[in-house]
Design an enzyme around this catalytic site. Structure first.
Site, short mmCIF file in Angstrom:
data_model
loop_
_atom_site.label_atom_id
_atom_site.label_comp_id
_atom_site.label_asym_id
_atom_site.label_seq_id
_atom_site.Cartn_x
_atom_site.Cartn_y
_atom_site.Cartn_z
N GLY B 31 0.79 -1.23 0.00
CA GLY B 31 0.00 0.00 0.00
C GLY B 31 0.82 1.27 0.00
N CYS B 240 -27.53 -9.11 -16.74
CA CYS B 240 -26.95 -8.85 -18.06
C CYS B 240 -27.94 -9.35 -19.12
CB CYS B 240 -25.62 -9.57 -18.19
SG CYS B 240 -24.95 -9.52 -19.86
N CYS B 243 -25.99 -12.34 -21.28
CA CYS B 243 -25.68 -13.66 -20.73
C CYS B 243 -26.52 -13.99 -19.49
CB CYS B 243 -24.19 -13.76 -20.39
SG CYS B 243 -23.72 -12.85 -18.91
N CYS B 265 -22.82 -7.02 -19.09
CA CYS B 265 -21.63 -7.20 -18.28
C CYS B 265 -20.54 -6.23 -18.74
CB CYS B 265 -21.06 -8.61 -18.44
SG CYS B 265 -22.06 -9.88 -17.72
N CYS B 271 -18.67 -12.36 -19.92
CA CYS B 271 -19.95 -12.43 -20.62
C CYS B 271 -19.88 -13.44 -21.78
CB CYS B 271 -20.31 -11.05 -21.15
SG CYS B 271 -22.04 -10.86 -21.59
#
Lengths: 262, 291
Positions: B31, B240, B243, B265, B271
């Protein structure tokens, strides 16, 4: 007003000196401040008031001398020997600093509530409802309408900004507050209201304060003790009413006599 | 003059070593933003110069590279970076998340879970999470050093005060390994939980700001929040339309000028894989979904 039983001073200045090259900022200043006591530093522009305040609040390193502070655990420590992390922690918990220009002491881009809550969040408060409640309470105490809590200080008047700055500083219940010309630049009626508020808060909370001002009226209203500076030296100090009513030094007499009669 | 036109993966070896040292340091201090001597790349700032340099420094001849832009494999940015490395490094490229060993991404984390053999490289525009509240670099560095992160909550407080809930939806600040607060680059906050305890190594490169930071595999990553306003994922309350996935992050696509729209998606590979697998088996209810 001096808290009974607290024989140990809260803040001690020992022979503080600061030079700016050949210029003298302040020279050989020593005093003790006790809990619940308000001390005013008065003098004309360039007399070293602000230098002294910055030395006391560890924002500047002294050329000579030292500043001692009694921490909440009762141990008196040399400010210069604290680590930066400890000093910064002290600064946002046990100390407050009220700037003359409120814009310097506030975050102008965030709401009043966040300004007041910032110190709480810095010491680990993580409950929005409680932070907001605390902020509301403090806005009430400094007489800011609670409907203004989500407005930024940009939309506030000068007097409101100054009161917000005070609330922001006092929210963590500090024991010592430094004020640099807290009423500077405000009109007279607003000044009077602010002084009234400050006097009430100082008395209620048992705060100690060091107030820098060139306005003797402010010193008379707020402070118990007074220090008169000229050319970097402390030329007179004592109880406020004593010094103002019966000034010993010629310069202090001049200062006192320069106040326009009401 | 038989020298090849480019060194492998464009950057010269000295530069790669310098970047790798920065990456090692970044992995050692999760970080923490490590400064590095960012080079000019043959693309403008803001197009992924940081990510490209990190990818160039870690790429080997056997790596398989995938590049996504907002989840998609076939937008300009993704296509051009993929071509760039195909040309300068001759590596194999792919759009298949499972097959890739290095995935460079802008603004999304793939839906498919990542494995230990994979490295995710993020393109970062502004690495400093405190920047918009504290403009001074000296001050923000000191705040990181002393772990003074109260200011980050001031931002979240402002969100709640103004909108009634934490309205930050992307670049949502996280705390890495209990120490450094980090900007996860402008990924939607939907993706934040995927950073936590991720098996893949996550590297972040900011070219213009000259910073590299990292999340080592299996590191704790916590999204900042308030006790009474906990962190919540956000996704559109829909499935979606291609899909049928009810658990993926969705893009809203405007279809015409009379207001009709569809949700698809954002992760094109996810997808397509689902559509190839067969007609929409309605996937399991998503955990974090809310409107």
């Amino acid at each position: 007003m001096i808290g009974a039983g607290d024989e140990q001073p809260l803040l001690v200045a020992e022979r503080l000196s600061k030079r700016y090259g050949r210029q003298i900022g302040c020279r050989d200043v020593s005093f003790s401040l006790y809990e619940g006591e308000v001390m005013a530093i008065v003098g004309e522009s360039g007399s070293g008031k602000t230098t002294l305040l910055q030395l006391l609040s560890s924002q500047m390193e002294p050329g000579a001398g030292r500043v001692l502070y009694r921490m909440r655990d009762g141990v008196t420590r040399d400010m210069a020997k604290l680590s930066e992390a400890e000093r910064r922690f002290l600064f946002r918990t046990d100390w407050g600093y009220v700037h003359q220009d409120a814009a310097q002491g506030l975050r102008m881009g965030v709401s009043a509530g966040a300004n007041v809550g910032e110190r709480l969040m810095a010491v680990g408060w993580r409950h929005y409802g409680r932070i907001r409640h605390s902020a509301t309470t403090w806005l009430d105490r400094v007489e800011i309408d609670r409907d203004r809590i989500d407005d930024t200080p940009r939309t506030y008047s000068g007097g409101m900004r100054q009161r917000l700055q005070i609330a922001r500083n006092l929210v963590t219940q500090p024991r010592l507050v430094f004020m640099d010309e807290p009423t500077g630049g405000l009109d007279v009626s607003v000044q009077a209201r602010l002084l009234d508020l400050l006097r009430g808060l100082v008395a209620d909370l048992g705060l100690s304060a060091v107030v820098v001002t060139h306005d003797l009226a402010v010193a008379r209203l707020l402070s118990h003790r007074i220090v008169v500076m000229k050319g970097g030296d402390v030329i007179e100090s004592g109880l406020t009413d004593q010094v103002l009513d019966d000034p010993r030094e010629a310069y202090t007499q001049l200062l006192v006599s320069s106040i326009l009669p009401p | 003059m038989n020298a090849p036109a480019y060194n492998f993966a464009y950057l010269d070896e000295q530069t790669k070593r310098m970047i790798r040292r920065a990456i090692m340091k970044a992995i050692a201090i999760p970080g923490y933003q490590v400064p590095f001597a960012s080079r000019e790349m043959p693309m403008p700032y803001g197009w992924g110069t940081g990510g490209v340099q990190v990818t160039a420094a870690i790429l080997g001849p056997n790596d398989i590279l995938k590049v996504i832009d907002q989840g998609s494999d076939d937008t300009t940015n993704a296509v051009s970076i993929r071509k760039f490395f195909a040309k300068t490094a001759g590596v194999r490229t792919t759009t298949d998340t499972h097959e890739a060993t290095v995935i460079q991404t802008r603004h999304r984390i793939p839906e498919a879970s990542l494995g230990e053999h994979q490295v995710l490289v993020y393109q970062v525009p502004i690495p400093e999470p405190l920047r918009f509240l504290e403009p001074r670099e000296t001050e923000t560095r000191r705040m990181h050093a002393l772990a003074e992160y109260g200011l980050m909550h001031v931002k979240l407080y402002e969100d709640i005060a103004r909108h009634g809930h934490i309205a930050t939806t992307y670049a949502y600040p996280v705390k890495v390994d209990g120490r450094y607060v980090m900007d996860p680059s402008p990924t939607p906050k939907f993706d934040n939980p995927k950073m936590n305890d991720c098996a893949a190594l996550q590297l972040f490169g900011a070219g213009r700001e000259k910073r590299i930071y990292a999340i080592p595999p299996y590191t704790k990553v916590v999204s900042l929040d308030f006790d009474d306003h906990p962190f919540e994922r956000y996704r559109h309350d829909a499935s979606c339309e291609l899909c049928g996935a009810a658990d993926s992050f969705l893009d809203e696509v405007i279809m015409d000028d009379s207001g009709s729209r569809m949700f698809v998606c954002s992760d094109t590979d996810y997808c397509e894989t689902r559509r190839a697998a067969g007609p929409a088996l309605d996937s399991q209810q998503s955990e974090g979904a809310h409107g």
